[in-house]
Write an enzyme that holds these catalytic residues in place. Structure first.
Site, PDB file in Angstrom:
ATOM      1  N   THR A  96      36.404  46.899  46.271  1.00 10.92           N
ATOM      2  CA  THR A  96      37.114  47.586  47.360  1.00 10.92           C
ATOM      3  C   THR A  96      36.301  48.815  47.729  1.00 10.92           C
ATOM      4  OG1 THR A  96      39.209  46.875  46.391  1.00 10.92           O
ATOM      5  CG2 THR A  96      39.299  48.581  48.095  1.00 10.92           C
ATOM      6  N   LYS A 171      42.428  44.946  53.082  1.00  2.23           N
ATOM      7  CA  LYS A 171      42.552  45.394  51.679  1.00  2.23           C
ATOM      8  C   LYS A 171      42.987  46.862  51.620  1.00  2.23           C
ATOM      9  CE  LYS A 171      42.108  45.691  47.218  1.00  2.23           C
ATOM     10  NZ  LYS A 171      43.122  45.142  46.326  1.00  2.23           N
TER      11      LYS A 171
HETATM   12  P1  NAP Z   1      36.665  48.849  36.230  1.00  7.97           P
HETATM   13  O1  NAP Z   1      37.218  48.056  35.120  1.00  7.97           O
HETATM   14  O2  NAP Z   1      36.774  50.333  36.176  1.00  7.97           O
HETATM   15  O3  NAP Z   1      35.150  48.414  36.453  1.00  7.97           O
HETATM   16  C1  NAP Z   1      34.321  49.129  37.346  1.00  7.97           C
HETATM   17  C2  NAP Z   1      32.949  48.470  37.352  1.00  7.97           C
HETATM   18  O4  NAP Z   1      32.072  49.245  38.208  1.00  7.97           O
HETATM   19  C3  NAP Z   1      32.272  48.441  35.981  1.00  7.97           C
HETATM   20  O5  NAP Z   1      31.474  47.291  35.904  1.00  7.97           O
HETATM   21  C4  NAP Z   1      31.429  49.706  36.026  1.00  7.97           C
HETATM   22  O6  NAP Z   1      30.340  49.701  35.097  1.00  7.97           O
HETATM   23  C5  NAP Z   1      30.927  49.638  37.453  1.00  7.97           C
HETATM   24  N1  NAP Z   1      30.427  50.905  37.951  1.00  7.97           N
HETATM   25  C6  NAP Z   1      31.132  52.045  38.169  1.00  7.97           C
HETATM   26  N2  NAP Z   1      30.335  53.009  38.655  1.00  7.97           N
HETATM   27  C7  NAP Z   1      29.090  52.478  38.727  1.00  7.97           C
HETATM   28  C8  NAP Z   1      27.832  52.966  39.174  1.00  7.97           C
HETATM   29  N3  NAP Z   1      27.689  54.216  39.644  1.00  7.97           N
HETATM   30  N4  NAP Z   1      26.768  52.140  39.128  1.00  7.97           N
HETATM   31  C9  NAP Z   1      26.899  50.866  38.686  1.00  7.97           C
HETATM   32  N5  NAP Z   1      28.060  50.333  38.253  1.00  7.97           N
HETATM   33  C10 NAP Z   1      29.149  51.135  38.284  1.00  7.97           C
HETATM   34  O7  NAP Z   1      37.351  48.449  37.623  1.00  7.97           O
HETATM   35  P2  NAP Z   1      38.013  47.067  38.049  1.00  7.97           P
HETATM   36  O8  NAP Z   1      39.488  47.173  37.817  1.00  7.97           O
HETATM   37  O9  NAP Z   1      37.256  45.912  37.501  1.00  7.97           O
HETATM   38  O10 NAP Z   1      37.811  47.165  39.630  1.00  7.97           O
HETATM   39  C11 NAP Z   1      36.596  46.763  40.243  1.00  7.97           C
HETATM   40  C12 NAP Z   1      36.821  46.738  41.748  1.00  7.97           C
HETATM   41  O11 NAP Z   1      37.889  45.827  42.056  1.00  7.97           O
HETATM   42  C13 NAP Z   1      37.257  48.086  42.341  1.00  7.97           C
HETATM   43  O12 NAP Z   1      36.688  48.249  43.607  1.00  7.97           O
HETATM   44  C14 NAP Z   1      38.779  47.940  42.437  1.00  7.97           C
HETATM   45  O13 NAP Z   1      39.315  48.809  43.420  1.00  7.97           O
HETATM   46  C15 NAP Z   1      38.912  46.474  42.776  1.00  7.97           C
HETATM   47  N6  NAP Z   1      40.190  45.812  42.396  1.00  7.97           N
HETATM   48  C16 NAP Z   1      40.727  46.021  41.153  1.00  7.97           C
HETATM   49  C17 NAP Z   1      41.920  45.356  40.812  1.00  7.97           C
HETATM   50  C18 NAP Z   1      42.577  45.553  39.456  1.00  7.97           C
HETATM   51  O14 NAP Z   1      43.724  45.117  39.280  1.00  7.97           O
HETATM   52  N7  NAP Z   1      41.947  46.155  38.477  1.00  7.97           N
HETATM   53  C19 NAP Z   1      42.531  44.498  41.719  1.00  7.97           C
HETATM   54  C20 NAP Z   1      41.920  44.277  42.961  1.00  7.97           C
HETATM   55  C21 NAP Z   1      40.757  44.938  43.294  1.00  7.97           C
HETATM   56  P3  NAP Z   1      30.617  50.137  33.557  1.00  7.97           P
HETATM   57  O15 NAP Z   1      31.254  48.954  32.899  1.00  7.97           O
HETATM   58  O16 NAP Z   1      29.272  50.467  33.035  1.00  7.97           O
HETATM   59  O17 NAP Z   1      31.541  51.342  33.615  1.00  7.97           O
END
Ligand code: NAP
Length: 294
Positions: A96, A171
């Site tokens: 997102t 979204k």
């Molecule tokens: P998350 O668990 O916090 O994972 C974030 C990911 O981004 C990790 O792989 C992290 O790497 C990486 N990252 C963060 N900063 C970075 C940087 N500067 N350079 C390279 N990699 C970086 O989040 P998530 O829940 O999986 O969400 C991921 C995306 O999906 C977001 O955009 C979120 O808004 C969207 N989303 C989430 C959900 C949900 O229910 N969780 C639902 C729909 C959409 P590290 O592992 O090294 O920290």
């Protein structure tokens, strides 16, 4: 075998990458912290030293990272995927991101010969791991047809909103409306608790009343029980989404979005309180009784 590069193995990306392995794709993975890839490597994924290494030779590159900054880094930063991606490869951004970023990135990647699709998702991490997400796609119809075999492992539900960027628009409004609802639920429940209502009865009334949505029902139960085990969506991510949505609103609407701005402020507080905890913890901030100190 069809080659996919999967970049970003957080709560969502880890399960999504696993879906490509389950469906017989040749998968290269990269994540900023390598440990999250260990079990995927054991299941047959190739560990890539960088996003560029992951993208080399891939037919499709799929990214699922936190925000605009992370997306920019993995696509067009130093050793980003665009550096090695072959001409005509599909660039599928599932993170997102802001609308502005989606358009800028699409233009940049198109200039480098890639086919950009924005495909943010709805659904929690369990849906990501079981291929039951809803994909919110912005793409030319012909590009979406090409991308379908690479989207199928993630979901059978594809909502095509129109041109590139339109999936992101949907979204962002979806998550802004969610932010408003969740912040509102926290305040409503906090009032009921402090007024001494029977919260079992309050929950029953909410669930059968007109103010309920699936979002409201899910969060009200968890907030009343103070059960935030297994954070699935964090306060930091909710704040980011609401802020991106308000920025979009301000570029389109004459009136500043008052309720949306309030949700951004509410989630700024929740983010300051516990950024990486479940967004439902908002209740812990707002339920503090009058006269007590933070
Ligand atoms: P998350 O668990 O916090 O994972 C974030 C990911 O981004 C990790 O792989 C992290 O790497 C990486 N990252 C963060 N900063 C970075 C940087 N500067 N350079 C390279 N990699 C970086 O989040 P998530 O829940 O999986 O969400 C991921 C995306 O999906 C977001 O955009 C979120 O808004 C969207 N989303 C989430 C959900 C949900 O229910 N969780 C639902 C729909 C959409 P590290 O592992 O090294 O920290």
């Amino acid at each position: 075998m069809t080659k996919v590069a999967f970049i970003g193995l957080g709560r969502m990306g880890h399960g999504m990458a696993g879906r490509y392995l389950d469906n017989g794709f040749e998968v290269a993975v990269w994540n900023r912290s390598k440990a999250k890839a260990d079990d995927l490597i054991a299941r047959g994924a190739r560990w890539a030293a960088s996003p560029a290494d992951a993208a080399a030779g891939a037919d499709a590159i799929v990214t699922m990272v936190a925000d605009d900054e992370a997306s920019r880094t993995v696509w067009i930063g130093k050793d980003g995927a665009a550096a090695t991606a072959k001409a005509g490869a599909l660039a599928i951004e599932c993170s997102t991101v802001s609308y502005r970023h989606a358009l800028d990135l699409a233009r940049e990647l198109r200039q480098r010969g890639l086919v950009y699709i924005d495909s943010p998702v709805t659904g929690l991490p369990d849906a990501a791991a079981s291929g039951k997400l809803t994909l919110l796609v912005g793409a030319e119809a012909v590009d979406l047809e090409r991308a379908r075999p690479y989207l199928a492992p993630l979901s059978a539900t594809i909502r095509h909103f129109g041109a590139v960027g339109s999936g992101t628009v949907y979204k962002l409004i979806n998550n802004l409306m969610g932010a408003i609802q969740i912040a509102g639920v926290a305040e409503g429940l906090a009032i009921a608790e402090q007024a001494g209502l029977d919260m079992k009865l309050v929950l029953e009334a909410i669930e059968t009343g007109v103010a309920a949505s699936p979002q409201v029902i899910r969060h009200s139960r968890r907030m009343v029980a103070r059960n935030f085990a297994g954070a699935s969506f964090t306060s930091a991510l909710r704040h980011k989404d609401a802020a991106y949505a308000v920025a979009l609103a301000e570029s389109l609407l004459a009136e500043s979005p008052l309720v949306g701005r309030a949700a951004v402020q509410a989630y700024a507080r929740a983010k300051a309180y516990a950024p990486d905890d479940d967004e439902g913890k908002m209740i812990e901030i707002v339920s503090r009784p009058k006269g007590t100190k933070a």
